[in-house]
Design a protein around this motif. Structure first.
Motif, short mmCIF file in Angstrom:
data_model
loop_
_atom_site.label_atom_id
_atom_site.label_comp_id
_atom_site.label_asym_id
_atom_site.label_seq_id
_atom_site.Cartn_x
_atom_site.Cartn_y
_atom_site.Cartn_z
N ARG A 228 0.85 6.39 -0.36
CA ARG A 228 -0.46 6.02 0.18
C ARG A 228 -0.28 5.51 1.61
O ARG A 228 0.05 4.36 1.85
CB ARG A 228 -1.11 4.96 -0.70
CG ARG A 228 -1.69 5.54 -1.99
CD ARG A 228 -2.27 4.49 -2.87
NE ARG A 228 -1.23 3.65 -3.45
CZ ARG A 228 -1.47 2.57 -4.17
NH1 ARG A 228 -2.71 2.19 -4.37
NH2 ARG A 228 -0.49 1.87 -4.68
N ALA B 86 -9.60 7.12 -8.25
CA ALA B 86 -9.72 6.45 -6.95
C ALA B 86 -11.10 5.84 -6.75
O ALA B 86 -11.30 5.05 -5.83
CB ALA B 86 -9.45 7.45 -5.82
N ARG C 198 -1.43 4.26 5.14
CA ARG C 198 -2.59 3.51 5.58
C ARG C 198 -2.54 3.22 7.08
O ARG C 198 -2.79 2.12 7.52
CB ARG C 198 -2.69 2.19 4.82
CG ARG C 198 -2.86 2.41 3.31
CD ARG C 198 -3.15 1.11 2.61
NE ARG C 198 -3.29 1.31 1.17
CZ ARG C 198 -3.61 0.34 0.31
NH1 ARG C 198 -3.83 -0.87 0.76
NH2 ARG C 198 -3.73 0.59 -0.96
N ARG D 78 -8.79 9.23 -1.07
CA ARG D 78 -10.00 8.42 -1.07
C ARG D 78 -10.89 8.71 0.14
O ARG D 78 -12.11 8.61 0.05
CB ARG D 78 -9.63 6.93 -1.11
CG ARG D 78 -10.82 6.00 -1.18
CD ARG D 78 -10.37 4.57 -1.42
NE ARG D 78 -9.83 4.40 -2.77
CZ ARG D 78 -9.20 3.31 -3.18
NH1 ARG D 78 -9.00 2.31 -2.33
NH2 ARG D 78 -8.76 3.22 -4.41
N GLY E 295 -5.43 6.78 -3.45
CA GLY E 295 -5.82 5.80 -2.46
C GLY E 295 -5.87 6.40 -1.07
O GLY E 295 -6.17 7.58 -0.89
N SER E 296 -5.57 5.58 -0.09
CA SER E 296 -5.71 5.98 1.30
C SER E 296 -4.65 6.99 1.71
O SER E 296 -3.51 6.94 1.25
CB SER E 296 -5.62 4.75 2.21
OG SER E 296 -6.64 3.82 1.90
#
Length: 354
Positions: free
Chosen positions: A85, A201, A87, A172, A149-150
């Motif tokens: 993930r 998510a 970010r 996401r 997620g991200s």
């Protein structure tokens, strides 16, 4: 084998190299002659777990072999890539609706210990997708190893002219994977099949975004639909519209066929190219599941029939209870079979059905 034309051998190697790289690597180790003959198909299908060390090593290798001149340059046709993930800071938050939750500040990302935010890692991501973009036919992108997620790093800085099928798992905020500063629209001009797997998510589907970057999609599937909001997005995609219920077991009103004369008969489509729609709910609470089925019936059955739309829409049995890791494993298997030409998740049954 010595008597077969080189083109025939290369075609045989291409048809056999659909497992993500294992067969192609084995062929390259057989002998010098086989290695030379299989050169063009060495990276025909690639399945990559993009940990920092693996991704950087692969990017260096692929860039080295790709730089060789000649018609036998190895090219990636099918890519399945699993990211941690990531970010890193994205300037596109808020476009096309929705927002990513649990976002860290850009300063935390840049100065933290996450190796996926390093310049070396992001450069490797850019190298792989920049070199692969002109030749990719299918692409599967997974965000997170154990949960979605991200994935806030631009993967596309140029159009993908040959990409026909795209699967996104647990991503996401998909708008952050496109660098709109350098990429001309549409990013995926040839894309006809889009498969979205929310993967727990709890995010929007971002159908307006996908209609901008891939305006020609005719087949769409959502595996593991887990929100009534997703039904609203689908309704707008096909030109219907519904009220969101105030309670989990409330009712939906199809605006296009309401008795109120002030309401439009057919709102503008978000995704007018859609012709086939497959929806598979997740294994969720029974009452919410009933609402999703009811709303989908209103949209898929009543609206499509009354509006005379040329759309085949199917509500599939709900997804069996499984973890994110299990879902991702099923997608990886399905992607391999799609590279072999099988229907997989575009069949109405037979893939992750209960």
């Amino acid at each position: 084998m010595e008597s077969l034309p080189l083109e025939t051998l290369q075609r045989i190697f291409e048809l056999s190299s659909t497992d993500g790289g294992y067969t192609a690597c084995s062929l390259s180790l057989t002998s010098r002659d086989v290695r030379a003959a299989a050169r063009t198909t060495r990276f025909h299908t690639v399945s990559l777990v993009a940990s920092p060390r693996r991704l950087i090593s692969f990017a260096e290798l692929y860039e080295r072999v790709y730089d060789i001149d000649g018609a036998d340059k190895p090219r990636i046709a099918h890519l399945h890539i699993t990211f941690p993930r990531i970010r890193a800071h994205s300037p596109f938050e808020g476009q096309w609706g929705g927002h990513a939750r649990g976002r860290r500040s850009s300063s935390e990302c840049v100065h933290g210990t996450d190796p996926t935010t390093s310049n070396g890692y992001l450069s490797a991501v850019h190298t792989v997708f920049h070199l692969a973009a002109p030749d990719l036919v299918t692409l599967a992108i997974q965000s997170g190893f154990t949960s979605g997620g991200s994935l806030e790093v631009p993967l596309a800085d140029q159009p993908f002219p040959k990409l026909r099928e795209l699967t996104v798992v647990g991503v996401r905020n998909p708008h952050s994977i496109v660098d709109f500063n350098t990429t001309a629209l549409p990013v995926f001009p040839a894309l006809t099949h889009l498969h979205i797997v929310p993967g727990h998510a709890h995010c929007e589907l971002y159908l307006p975004f996908w209609s901008v970057v891939a305006p020609g999609v005719t087949h769409m599937r959502v595996t593991g639909l887990d929100s009534v909001d997703h039904i609203q997005e689908f309704s707008q995609a096909i030109g219907a519209h519904i009220f969101r219920p105030s309670s989990p077991i409330g009712h939906f009103e199809p605006l296009g066929f309401s008795a109120q004369p002030s309401l439009p008969a057919l709102p503008m489509w978000t995704y007018p190219s859609l012709r086939t729609l497959l929806i598979q709910p997740c294994a969720t609470a029974s009452e919410v599941h009933k609402v999703i089925h009811f709303a989908a019936h209103v949209i898929l059955a009543e609206h499509i029939q009354k509006a005379g739309l040329d759309i085949t829409a199917t509500m599939l049995d709900k997804l069996p209870a499984m973890s994110y890791r299990q879902q991702a494993k099923e997608v990886r298997r399905g992607w391999t079979n799609r590279a072999e030409g099988r229907l997989e998740w575009w069949a109405t049954r037979g893939w992750c059905d209960a």
